[in-house]
Design a protein around this motif. Structure first.
Motif, PDB file in Angstrom:
ATOM      1  N   LEU A  29      23.000  20.385  47.047  1.00 48.15           N
ATOM      2  CA  LEU A  29      23.722  20.309  46.698  1.00 48.15           C
ATOM      3  C   LEU A  29      23.449  19.319  45.282  1.00 48.15           C
ATOM      4  CD1 LEU A  29      26.347  18.638  49.173  1.00 48.15           C
ATOM      5  CD2 LEU A  29      26.749  21.180  48.311  1.00 48.15           C
ATOM      6  N   MET A  90      29.876  16.375  42.529  1.00 49.94           N
ATOM      7  CA  MET A  90      28.752  17.711  43.001  1.00 49.94           C
ATOM      8  C   MET A  90      28.980  18.145  44.396  1.00 49.94           C
ATOM      9  SD  MET A  90      24.814  15.832  41.853  1.00 49.94           S
ATOM     10  CE  MET A  90      25.610  14.017  42.649  1.00 49.94           C
ATOM     11  N   ALA A  91      29.251  17.217  45.205  1.00 48.90           N
ATOM     12  CA  ALA A  91      30.439  17.587  45.788  1.00 48.90           C
ATOM     13  C   ALA A  91      31.774  16.864  46.640  1.00 48.90           C
ATOM     14  CB  ALA A  91      29.447  17.243  47.374  1.00 48.90           C
ATOM     15  N   GLN A 107      32.042  20.318  50.402  1.00 49.72           N
ATOM     16  CA  GLN A 107      32.171  21.454  50.124  1.00 49.72           C
ATOM     17  C   GLN A 107      31.687  21.388  48.215  1.00 49.72           C
ATOM     18  OE1 GLN A 107      36.207  20.783  49.238  1.00 49.72           O
ATOM     19  NE2 GLN A 107      36.735  21.875  51.412  1.00 49.72           N
ATOM     20  N   ARG A 108      30.829  22.500  48.221  1.00 52.49           N
ATOM     21  CA  ARG A 108      30.318  22.176  46.435  1.00 52.49           C
ATOM     22  C   ARG A 108      31.211  21.576  45.282  1.00 52.49           C
ATOM     23  NH1 ARG A 108      25.105  24.375  46.886  1.00 52.49           N
ATOM     24  NH2 ARG A 108      24.535  25.413  48.778  1.00 52.49           N
ATOM     25  N   GLU A 113      33.202  26.227  47.739  1.00 55.12           N
ATOM     26  CA  GLU A 113      32.020  26.883  48.636  1.00 55.12           C
ATOM     27  C   GLU A 113      32.183  25.371  49.251  1.00 55.12           C
ATOM     28  OE1 GLU A 113      28.140  28.646  49.848  1.00 55.12           O
ATOM     29  OE2 GLU A 113      28.369  28.242  47.891  1.00 55.12           O
ATOM     30  N   ILE A 115      29.646  24.682  52.526  1.00 55.19           N
ATOM     31  CA  ILE A 115      28.607  24.741  53.022  1.00 55.19           C
ATOM     32  C   ILE A 115      28.504  24.179  54.587  1.00 55.19           C
ATOM     33  CG2 ILE A 115      27.717  23.943  50.952  1.00 55.19           C
ATOM     34  CD1 ILE A 115      26.551  20.957  51.953  1.00 55.19           C
ATOM     35  N   ASP A 195      17.598  17.080  50.407  1.00 58.95           N
ATOM     36  CA  ASP A 195      19.011  17.376  49.892  1.00 58.95           C
ATOM     37  C   ASP A 195      19.420  15.805  49.774  1.00 58.95           C
ATOM     38  OD1 ASP A 195      21.274  17.783  48.050  1.00 58.95           O
ATOM     39  OD2 ASP A 195      21.985  19.898  49.076  1.00 58.95           O
TER      40      ASP A 195
END
Length: 223
Positions: A29, A90-91, A107-108, A113, A115, A195
């Motif tokens: 992310l 970013m998320a 999610q992204r 999406e 994750i 990350d």
């Protein structure tokens, strides 16, 4: 060998292990660093939307990201968004209102999406949160082991994050072993290759779950 440093690492949960190879959920992310990253996280005292945090890079002495929440306990409204210094999302963390234990979908971008999800473990000797990657398969009690596990003292903000190999990938601490004068804060140290945005997402979600206890403690300290 630095004995004092080794003892300090042991007492704080173990040595941070550099991560190599792909992450369990695919592309990160946020951009992982090639060395240990240290972030300072401040919870905003005044917030009209819920859980709000400002995150500062101690290494670069500059803002890293913001976390803005809207915890209204309404369907589709319990969300936190992590934005970079240019306000790009970013998320997104989306809290499930119907779940056996506190659970957040991660999610992204702005609701893109999924994750994976962070959930409080139902069976554990101490408070534990598990991150399950969305592409790992399984459901309910048939899910595979978590990709990451967070355990420790969540109320005192002193806990660690481990991968499925038992390697420590992040440490969250109120100890302030690294002094930082910008604001009162707690610190996150992140292993190379890990990350940073996923770590921030997990830490802030856990903070939200312990928010009322944190407020009660602050009130007692201010008496």
């Amino acid at each position: 060998m630095n004995v004092i440093s080794d003892i300090g690492e042991f007492l704080s949960g173990g040595k941070l292990e550099a991560q190599t190879g792909p992450l369990p959920y695919g592309a990160p992310l946020g951009e992982p660093r090639s060395e240990i990253a240290t972030l300072a996280v401040q919870e905003r005292a005044l917030s009209f939307t819920g859980e709000d945090f400002d995150v500062w890079s101690v290494d670069e002495n500059a803002p890293y990201c913001t976390v803005r929440g809207a915890m209204l306990h309404l369907p589709g409204k319990d969300k936190m968004r992590i934005k970079d210094k240019d306000s790009r999302v970013m998320a997104t963390l989306d809290r499930k209102l119907v779940a056996l234990t506190p659970t957040y979908d991660i999610q992204r971008g702005d609701g893109g999406e999924k994750i994976g999800c962070l959930e409080k473990a139902t069976i554990a000797l101490t408070d534990t949160f598990d991150f399950h990657a969305a592409n790992s398969g399984g459901f309910g009690p048939f899910k595979p082991p978590p990709a990451y596990k967070l355990e420790g003292d969540f109320l005192d903000r002193r806990f660690i994050m481990k991968n499925d190999k038992g390697q420590v990938v992040a440490k969250i601490s109120q100890d302030k072993l690294i002094e930082f004068d910008q604001f009162n804060h707690y610190q996150i140290r992140i292993a190379p290759g890990m990350d940073p945005v996923l770590v921030i997402a997990c830490a802030c979600a856990i903070d939200e779950e312990f928010d009322e206890l944190h407020k009660k403690r602050r009130e007692e300290q201010n008496r």
